[in-house]
Design a protein around this motif. Structure first.
Motif, PDB file in Angstrom:
ATOM      1  N   UNK A 228      63.455  44.565  33.740  1.00 45.27           N
ATOM      2  CA  UNK A 228      62.831  45.314  32.655  1.00 45.27           C
ATOM      3  C   UNK A 228      63.326  46.757  32.603  1.00 45.27           C
ATOM      4  N   UNK A 229      64.411  47.034  33.305  1.00 43.33           N
ATOM      5  CA  UNK A 229      65.027  48.352  33.228  1.00 43.33           C
ATOM      6  C   UNK A 229      64.328  49.417  34.036  1.00 43.33           C
ATOM      7  N   UNK A 230      63.663  49.017  35.112  1.00 41.06           N
ATOM      8  CA  UNK A 230      62.912  49.978  35.902  1.00 41.06           C
ATOM      9  C   UNK A 230      63.738  51.119  36.446  1.00 41.06           C
ATOM     10  N   UNK A 231      65.011  50.872  36.757  1.00 42.90           N
ATOM     11  CA  UNK A 231      65.865  51.920  37.302  1.00 42.90           C
ATOM     12  C   UNK A 231      66.385  52.866  36.213  1.00 42.90           C
ATOM     13  N   UNK A 237      59.531  57.326  37.913  1.00 47.60           N
ATOM     14  CA  UNK A 237      59.997  57.865  39.176  1.00 47.60           C
ATOM     15  C   UNK A 237      59.480  59.287  39.369  1.00 47.60           C
ATOM     16  N   UNK A 238      59.117  59.616  40.595  1.00 51.57           N
ATOM     17  CA  UNK A 238      58.704  60.976  40.929  1.00 51.57           C
ATOM     18  C   UNK A 238      59.924  61.893  40.933  1.00 51.57           C
ATOM     19  N   UNK A 239      59.689  63.195  41.122  1.00 57.40           N
ATOM     20  CA  UNK A 239      60.798  64.147  41.143  1.00 57.40           C
ATOM     21  C   UNK A 239      61.815  63.773  42.220  1.00 57.40           C
ATOM     22  N   UNK A 299      63.896  51.528  49.405  1.00 58.79           N
ATOM     23  CA  UNK A 299      63.431  52.776  49.996  1.00 58.79           C
ATOM     24  C   UNK A 299      62.073  53.180  49.426  1.00 58.79           C
ATOM     25  N   UNK A 300      61.580  54.306  49.913  1.00 55.68           N
ATOM     26  CA  UNK A 300      60.257  54.776  49.479  1.00 55.68           C
ATOM     27  C   UNK A 300      60.234  55.027  47.985  1.00 55.68           C
ATOM     28  N   UNK A 301      61.285  55.635  47.442  1.00 53.84           N
ATOM     29  CA  UNK A 301      61.309  55.948  46.011  1.00 53.84           C
ATOM     30  C   UNK A 301      61.270  54.687  45.171  1.00 53.84           C
ATOM     31  N   UNK A 302      61.960  53.650  45.599  1.00 56.56           N
ATOM     32  CA  UNK A 302      61.939  52.384  44.865  1.00 56.56           C
ATOM     33  C   UNK A 302      60.551  51.746  44.916  1.00 56.56           C
ATOM     34  N   UNK A 303      59.929  51.780  46.098  1.00 56.49           N
ATOM     35  CA  UNK A 303      58.581  51.224  46.225  1.00 56.49           C
ATOM     36  C   UNK A 303      57.595  51.991  45.353  1.00 56.49           C
ATOM     37  N   UNK A 434      62.717  59.130  53.149  1.00 56.54           N
ATOM     38  CA  UNK A 434      62.331  58.396  51.947  1.00 56.54           C
ATOM     39  C   UNK A 434      63.494  57.643  51.309  1.00 56.54           C
ATOM     40  N   UNK A 435      64.720  58.143  51.482  1.00 53.02           N
ATOM     41  CA  UNK A 435      65.864  57.476  50.839  1.00 53.02           C
ATOM     42  C   UNK A 435      66.443  56.333  51.659  1.00 53.02           C
TER      43      UNK A 435
END
Length: 456
Positions: A228-231, A237-239, A299-303, A434-435
């Motif tokens: 669904x184009x999440x990326x 996404x946070x900063x 990673x944390x950002x993806x979660x 996080x990465x």
């Protein structure tokens, strides 16, 4: 713990480390440089050196096997990139001789000297440190696309059945006062209450009621986010996540391409789409993505972004531990979701046997008292907490076990498929930046409360 059990754990660590090294041809020991791994021979020598420092030096005051190598085996004296310099380090046979010599000396010391609590504590500390490096050698082999590790068993007999109609739902955790962490001072510090410094001292905490997923997020669930184009949706996404998302990185190793592949993330690290079908690389093999297995190497950002897309949130580390262990003041203390029995192959995916390839509803015998599965093993689970010391923290015998990660790392819990069974417990806290997505990380989520919805 008696001498026989301790010697068994030492021998298991020796065997597994040797197999990870000797199962590779000589030329593959020179792994490509990657900032998330170490050369396997350096890992082996470093682990042996740790026994020298924390057993023979502390207890006996003996000098090193080879004092000229002390700075090179010490992770705080040799820069990461220099660990790849073969002119500085011995080859496989010499390293194996050093490794076996130290292990033989440790085993002889255990057999022939009284086993005090202090000695037991230092032996176990060194063995557990070795098991940490066993895990990192395993993820090194995944990172560089090497053949599967010797312990890997890709087929598990008779996996557990789906929960109900396959829709797991959430576990409802009541409000109350809970215990988190391990005792700071205990007569059993070398035995049942062994813990690393970042798990201590345990404390009581008051938590409101919350709902947490009974299962980790699956490949199928994460695939929907990708498709669904999440990326490509920065609002999810946070900063920090957007900064990571916009950064080009070298995916040559991850995707196994011949030509350099520099790209921005658009899916989990070891996924690819081939002829319209998603595949996942497990060690050196590309295979059809198993939709029912837990998503791993995110990673944390993806979660965090997946949670925003799904209308969920990551648990705090305290919520995670309560859902896994449910320890309350005045009640018998549990170290695992199922109680205090040590992990085995029916309770959890550990020890590099199944490598997070089984369905998220598998391992029903390892379910927590609230019905949560795979809270130990399968994947390290991201929590929302920064990695900080507990109040009353005191540095342990190894001053760098935790202190270097405080402040800029995230807390993961539960252990992963490559974690050694004797190393993990529900209170264990692992810290990753996080990465990091090269390690065996996944996640489960919590339902948003009314206060969460108000804040968003």
């Amino acid at each position: 713990m008696d001498k026989a059990t301790l010697l068994g754990e030492l021998e298991t660590a020796r065997r597994r480390t040797r197999e990870l090294i000797t199962s590779l041809p000589e030329e593959k020991l020179d792994v490509p440089y990657h900032r998330g791994v170490n050369p396997p021979l350096w890992e082996m020598g470093h682990a042996a050196f740790f026994y020298e420092v924390f057993v023979f030096n502390l207890l006996d005051g003996t000098s090193s096997y080879d004092p000229t190598m002390d700075d090179l085996w010490d992770s705080f004296h040799v820069e990461h990139g220099d660990r790849w310099r073969r002119d500085l380090f011995p080859g496989r046979e010499q390293t194996l001789v050093y490794f076996d010599t130290i292990y033989d000396r440790v085993a002889s010391r255990i057999e022939n000297q009284p086993l005090t609590d202090r000695e037991l504590y230092l032996y176990r500390y060194s063995i557990f440190h070795q098991n940490m490096h066993i895990e990192s050698i395993i993820w090194c082999r995944q990172t560089v696309g090497y053949p599967a590790v010797p312990d890997f068993r890709p087929e598990r007999v008779a996996p557990g059945q789906p929960l109900g109609d396959g829709v797991p739902g959430d576990a409802q955790i009541p409000a109350g006062r809970w215990l988190v962490g391990m005792p700071g001072e205990s007569d059993a510090y070398a035995h049942d209450d062994f813990a690393f410094d970042n798990e201590k001292p345990g404390f009581e905490i008051e938590l409101p009621a919350f709902a947490i997923s009974r299962l980790p997020v699956s490949n199928w669930e994460f695939m929907a986010f990708v498709e669904e184009g999440g990326y490509e949706r920065p609002e999810l996404w946070s900063f920090g996540g957007r900064k990571w998302l916009e950064k080009e990185s070298d995916h040559t190793l991850a995707q196994g391409t011949v030509e350099p592949l520099i790209q921005t993330p658009r899916h989990p690290l070891y996924w690819r789409k081939q002829d319209g079908q998603w595949q996942e690389r497990v060690f050196d093999q590309w295979q059809p993505l198993n939709p029912d297995a837990p998503v791993v190497h995110v990673n944390y950002w993806e979660a965090e972004a997946w949670c925003n897309w799904a209308g969920r949130r990551l648990p705090t580390e305290y919520e995670w531990e309560v859902a896994a262990l449910g320890n309350r003041p005045g009640e018998p203390f549990r170290r695992f979701p199922w109680g205090n029995e040590p992990p085995n192959a029916e309770l959890a995916d550990l020890g590099a046997r199944n490598m997070a390839q089984n369905p998220i509803w598998d391992y029903p015998a390892g379910e927590s008292r609230y019905g949560c599965r795979q809270m130990v093993g399968s994947v390290w689970e991201w929590t929302s907490n920064q990695f900080f010391p507990y109040d009353g923290f005191s540095i342990d015998v190894y001053p760098f076990m935790s202190t270097l990660q405080f402040g800029d790392h995230k807390v993961t819990k539960g252990g992963g498929c490559a974690t050694s069974p004797n190393l993990i417990r529900g209170t264990y806290r692992q810290a990753y930046l996080a990465e990091r997505n090269d390690v065996y990380t996944g996640f489960r989520t919590c339902a948003l409360s009314e206060s969460d919805r108000t804040q968003t």
